[in-house]
Scaffold this motif. Structure first.
Motif, PDB file in Angstrom:
ATOM      1  N   ARG A  81     -65.501  47.571 110.007  1.00  9.28           N
ATOM      2  CA  ARG A  81     -64.694  47.935 109.007  1.00  9.28           C
ATOM      3  C   ARG A  81     -63.567  46.965 108.816  1.00  9.28           C
ATOM      4  O   ARG A  81     -62.763  47.089 107.928  1.00  9.28           O
ATOM      5  CB  ARG A  81     -63.971  49.275 109.533  1.00  9.28           C
ATOM      6  CG  ARG A  81     -65.215  50.651 109.748  1.00  9.28           C
ATOM      7  CD  ARG A  81     -65.335  50.727 108.206  1.00  9.28           C
ATOM      8  NE  ARG A  81     -66.656  51.326 108.169  1.00  9.28           N
ATOM      9  CZ  ARG A  81     -67.461  51.773 106.883  1.00  9.28           C
ATOM     10  NH1 ARG A  81     -66.737  51.621 105.773  1.00  9.28           N
ATOM     11  NH2 ARG A  81     -68.829  52.077 107.021  1.00  9.28           N
ATOM     12  N   ILE A  82     -63.377  46.063 109.736  1.00  9.56           N
ATOM     13  CA  ILE A  82     -62.243  45.059 109.499  1.00  9.56           C
ATOM     14  C   ILE A  82     -62.794  44.028 108.694  1.00  9.56           C
ATOM     15  O   ILE A  82     -62.124  43.758 107.573  1.00  9.56           O
ATOM     16  CB  ILE A  82     -61.927  44.334 110.756  1.00  9.56           C
ATOM     17  CG1 ILE A  82     -61.524  45.218 111.763  1.00  9.56           C
ATOM     18  CG2 ILE A  82     -60.995  43.090 110.537  1.00  9.56           C
ATOM     19  CD1 ILE A  82     -60.996  44.840 113.426  1.00  9.56           C
ATOM     20  N   TYR A  88     -64.070  35.949 107.344  1.00 11.43           N
ATOM     21  CA  TYR A  88     -63.089  36.901 107.125  1.00 11.43           C
ATOM     22  C   TYR A  88     -62.846  37.112 108.625  1.00 11.43           C
ATOM     23  O   TYR A  88     -61.536  37.345 108.949  1.00 11.43           O
ATOM     24  CB  TYR A  88     -63.376  37.738 106.278  1.00 11.43           C
ATOM     25  CG  TYR A  88     -63.133  37.438 104.739  1.00 11.43           C
ATOM     26  CD1 TYR A  88     -62.977  36.341 104.376  1.00 11.43           C
ATOM     27  CD2 TYR A  88     -63.886  38.371 103.834  1.00 11.43           C
ATOM     28  CE1 TYR A  88     -63.079  36.071 103.154  1.00 11.43           C
ATOM     29  CE2 TYR A  88     -63.799  38.065 102.318  1.00 11.43           C
ATOM     30  CZ  TYR A  88     -63.635  36.636 102.102  1.00 11.43           C
ATOM     31  OH  TYR A  88     -63.700  36.334 100.735  1.00 11.43           O
ATOM     32  N   SER A  89     -63.644  37.555 109.369  1.00 10.70           N
ATOM     33  CA  SER A  89     -63.354  38.215 110.632  1.00 10.70           C
ATOM     34  C   SER A  89     -62.979  37.240 111.562  1.00 10.70           C
ATOM     35  O   SER A  89     -61.750  37.591 112.285  1.00 10.70           O
ATOM     36  CB  SER A  89     -64.936  38.502 111.342  1.00 10.70           C
ATOM     37  OG  SER A  89     -65.466  39.714 110.448  1.00 10.70           O
ATOM     38  N   ALA A  93     -59.405  37.521 113.383  1.00 14.58           N
ATOM     39  CA  ALA A  93     -59.133  37.334 114.907  1.00 14.58           C
ATOM     40  C   ALA A  93     -58.121  36.435 115.131  1.00 14.58           C
ATOM     41  O   ALA A  93     -57.661  36.560 116.397  1.00 14.58           O
ATOM     42  CB  ALA A  93     -60.729  36.773 115.243  1.00 14.58           C
ATOM     43  N   LYS A  94     -57.936  35.128 114.595  1.00 12.89           N
ATOM     44  CA  LYS A  94     -56.677  34.436 114.792  1.00 12.89           C
ATOM     45  C   LYS A  94     -55.729  34.948 114.752  1.00 12.89           C
ATOM     46  O   LYS A  94     -54.730  34.650 115.686  1.00 12.89           O
ATOM     47  CB  LYS A  94     -57.039  33.206 113.627  1.00 12.89           C
ATOM     48  CG  LYS A  94     -56.210  31.837 114.120  1.00 12.89           C
ATOM     49  CD  LYS A  94     -56.299  30.859 113.017  1.00 12.89           C
ATOM     50  CE  LYS A  94     -55.760  29.666 113.627  1.00 12.89           C
ATOM     51  NZ  LYS A  94     -54.028  29.783 113.334  1.00 12.89           N
ATOM     52  N   GLU A 124     -70.946  40.291 117.544  1.00 13.08           N
ATOM     53  CA  GLU A 124     -71.204  41.439 116.679  1.00 13.08           C
ATOM     54  C   GLU A 124     -70.657  41.110 115.242  1.00 13.08           C
ATOM     55  O   GLU A 124     -71.113  41.743 114.090  1.00 13.08           O
ATOM     56  CB  GLU A 124     -70.279  42.614 117.124  1.00 13.08           C
ATOM     57  CG  GLU A 124     -70.876  43.051 118.749  1.00 13.08           C
ATOM     58  CD  GLU A 124     -70.217  44.401 118.961  1.00 13.08           C
ATOM     59  OE1 GLU A 124     -69.738  45.148 118.214  1.00 13.08           O
ATOM     60  OE2 GLU A 124     -70.031  44.490 120.199  1.00 13.08           O
ATOM     61  N   SER A 125     -69.783  40.486 114.969  1.00 10.69           N
ATOM     62  CA  SER A 125     -69.063  39.763 113.739  1.00 10.69           C
ATOM     63  C   SER A 125     -70.524  39.098 112.957  1.00 10.69           C
ATOM     64  O   SER A 125     -70.346  39.382 111.659  1.00 10.69           O
ATOM     65  CB  SER A 125     -67.968  39.085 113.652  1.00 10.69           C
ATOM     66  OG  SER A 125     -67.002  39.642 114.343  1.00 10.69           O
ATOM     67  N   MET A 126     -71.000  38.363 113.647  1.00 17.77           N
ATOM     68  CA  MET A 126     -72.119  37.544 113.140  1.00 17.77           C
ATOM     69  C   MET A 126     -73.310  38.588 112.592  1.00 17.77           C
ATOM     70  O   MET A 126     -73.800  38.340 111.635  1.00 17.77           O
ATOM     71  CB  MET A 126     -72.755  36.516 114.094  1.00 17.77           C
ATOM     72  CG  MET A 126     -73.816  35.491 113.698  1.00 17.77           C
ATOM     73  SD  MET A 126     -74.352  34.387 114.519  1.00 17.77           S
ATOM     74  CE  MET A 126     -74.869  35.497 116.045  1.00 17.77           C
ATOM     75  N   ILE A 127     -73.676  39.669 113.560  1.00 14.90           N
ATOM     76  CA  ILE A 127     -74.597  40.555 113.058  1.00 14.90           C
ATOM     77  C   ILE A 127     -74.006  41.392 111.888  1.00 14.90           C
ATOM     78  O   ILE A 127     -74.973  41.609 111.026  1.00 14.90           O
ATOM     79  CB  ILE A 127     -74.511  41.490 114.220  1.00 14.90           C
ATOM     80  CG1 ILE A 127     -75.422  40.629 115.439  1.00 14.90           C
ATOM     81  CG2 ILE A 127     -75.584  42.757 113.774  1.00 14.90           C
ATOM     82  CD1 ILE A 127     -75.388  41.601 116.748  1.00 14.90           C
TER      83      ILE A 127
END
Length: 506
Positions: A81-82, A88-89, A93-94, A124-127
């Motif tokens: 949802r982020i 973008y993730s 995260a940065k 999980e972001s890559m998935i």
């Protein structure tokens, strides 16, 4: 890590057909989580359908607030949802990592300064990113298949229609009557600004008054003929596939009337809506906006005589072609106009004789050739993609070749679509209807010309002429060839003052 104040971030995507109910469910889950943990919270929510990162206004504001130290954590239903896009993730995260703000979900707290949690976040972001690509591909294919089935998958339907439960368009009678009225006005020769003034009081679907742009859009929309047209595009807006489905829903406008209206609109426009080919102002002559110089092809206008109240003149052309009194011009024009009905009747007969043989066969053959060309171009596009994956092309070469191929596909697809319309219109009933309409207009014009013409009559004749004629070419000469001299040593030339007219019909 002590967490007291958090930001709740809820997001749904219209592109994934998520509804307000989904947003409500997410809000319930996240607020319940905060209350169970006794967090103080502020809710940030947005409806976002992909798009660019800079367009996510609510998320960007949240990141600014986090950078100012307003929150100890960010609460979401799930990581996706982020952001589903991996780039973008990492950008988000940065910001969270620099401000030591964890991501809190119902199942886990991700502390991005912890190596293990950061690794899990990245995986999980890559998935999620891969899932997004798969979802986007499925949705694109689903829309293409839906368009082929005649479903409306392009947002709000045009005025006159609504989408029913099976995603097909159905007529809204009250709106359809207005659409028919707009097309009837255009078919009768009224310009777009005139149509706007005639439907004052009516409102568009969003409650606004009709503008010239809105009317122009309606008149150019083939959806009203029962056709669904859907252009699938890539991320850069290039058309990758064009779907045309005929008889997808009940038509409000016949194809014959739609075709006639396109001619009428084209006659009043030169190119796009912004470039008008017709001038505004008082109608000084029945030939207003129709007269063009035969020498340089420039448009010629009319003016009043400053000394004689009722005298009207065709102004001289900038190339030197002399003007003339409007009455003399009309005499010359009417002599030519008398032959127009005979011309249309002859063309009508020719069209009827060739409808089922040469003309239609030729168009069908052209359509088949275009289909073959499209197949070749689509195969070429696949080869280009394969060559890029095999590193035969650089990225720049690939994008250039891809753009050229897609441009050709779009051009031929559009031409093929127009050709199919021509094939469908080549039936005797359609041809007869078009020519009968033209001959009826000639009769109406002649009836008016045969009496004393009032200003209202002048406007009406001008309107009817614009429906049939493209241009009236004019030239004024001091001599003309009248035959061969008696001695047969040359042409016989007569000196004098002569007006020559050439009528170019639509």
């Amino acid at each position: 890590m002590i967490i007291k104040t958090v930001a709740i971030y809820n997001r749904i995507s219209r592109a994934n057909n998520e509804t307000d109910d989904v947003l409500l469910n997410h809000r319930t889950i996240t607020t319940r989580l905060c209350e169970s943990k006794e967090y103080k919270y502020k809710i940030y929510e947005e409806i976002e359908s992909g798009g660019k990162f800079e367009e996510r206004k609510v998320l960007l504001q949240l990141l600014k607030d986090i950078a100012q130290g307003l929150y100890d954590g960010i609460v979401v239903v799930e990581l996706s949802r982020i952001a589903r896009d991996n780039l973008y993730s990492q950008m988000i995260a940065k910001v969270l990592e620099e401000n030591d703000v964890p991501i809190i979900t119902p199942t886990k707290i991700y502390n991005l300064n912890d190596e293990s949690d950061r690794f899990m976040f990245d995986v999980e972001s890559m998935i999620s990113s891969k899932e997004l690509k798969a979802i986007t591909r499925r949705m694109k294919n689903g829309k293409i298949e839906g368009a082929k089935r005649g479903e409306w998958i392009q947002g709000n339907p045009p005025i006159g229609y609504k989408r029913n439960d099976d995603k097909k368009l159905v007529i809204v009678e009250s709106e359809a009557i207005l659409v028919q009225q707009i097309f009837n006005y255009a078919d009768s020769g009224y310009g777009i600004p005139s149509i706007v003034s005639k439907i004052t009081g009516y409102k568009t679907a969003n409650g606004k008054s009709f503008t010239t742009t809105a009317i122009y859009t309606i008149l150019k929309n083939r959806t009203y003929t029962g056709v669904i047209t859907y252009n699938a595009k890539d991320k850069k807006g290039n058309i990758t596939d064009s779907i045309v489905t005929k008889n997808a829903h009940e038509a409000i406008i016949t194809r014959e009337q739609f075709s006639l209206v396109q001619q009428a609109v084209k006659g009043r426009m030169s190119g796009d809506l912004e470039t008008r080919n017709r001038s505004r102002g008082m109608v000084l002559s029945t030939l207003k906006d129709l007269v063009y110089c035969r020498q340089c092809k420039s448009k010629m206008g009319f003016k009043k005589d400053s000394k004689q109240a009722n005298a009207i003149y065709l102004k001289a052309c900038k190339c030197g072609n002399r003007g003339v009194s409007e009455s003399s011009l009309l005499v010359a024009f009417q002599k030519k106009f008398r032959f127009l009905e005979r011309f249309y009747r002859e063309e009508w007969q020719k069209a009827l004789e060739t409808t089922d043989t040469i003309s239609k066969d030729s168009l069908v053959q052209q359509n088949e050739e275009m289909s073959k060309t499209l197949d070749k171009l689509n195969s070429k596009l696949k080869r280009i993609r394969s060559a890029y994956l095999e590193e035969v092309f650089t990225k720049e070469e690939y994008l250039s070749e891809k753009s050229n191929a897609e441009s050709e596909i779009k051009k031929i697809s559009d031409a093929k679509d127009e050709l199919l319309q021509d094939i469908e219109s080549l039936d005797k009933e359609s041809i007869s209807s078009q020519y009968e309409s033209k001959i009826e207009k000639i009769r109406q014009i002649n009836d008016i010309y045969n009496k004393e013409v009032s200003y209202k009559d002048m406007v009406e004749v001008n309107r009817l002429l614009k429906l049939m004629l493209d241009k009236v070419y004019y030239i004024r000469l001091t001599e003309k060839v009248t035959g061969i001299s008696p001695s047969r040593k040359g042409l016989k030339v007569e000196q004098g003052d002569f007006i020559q007219i050439l009528i170019a019909s639509k």
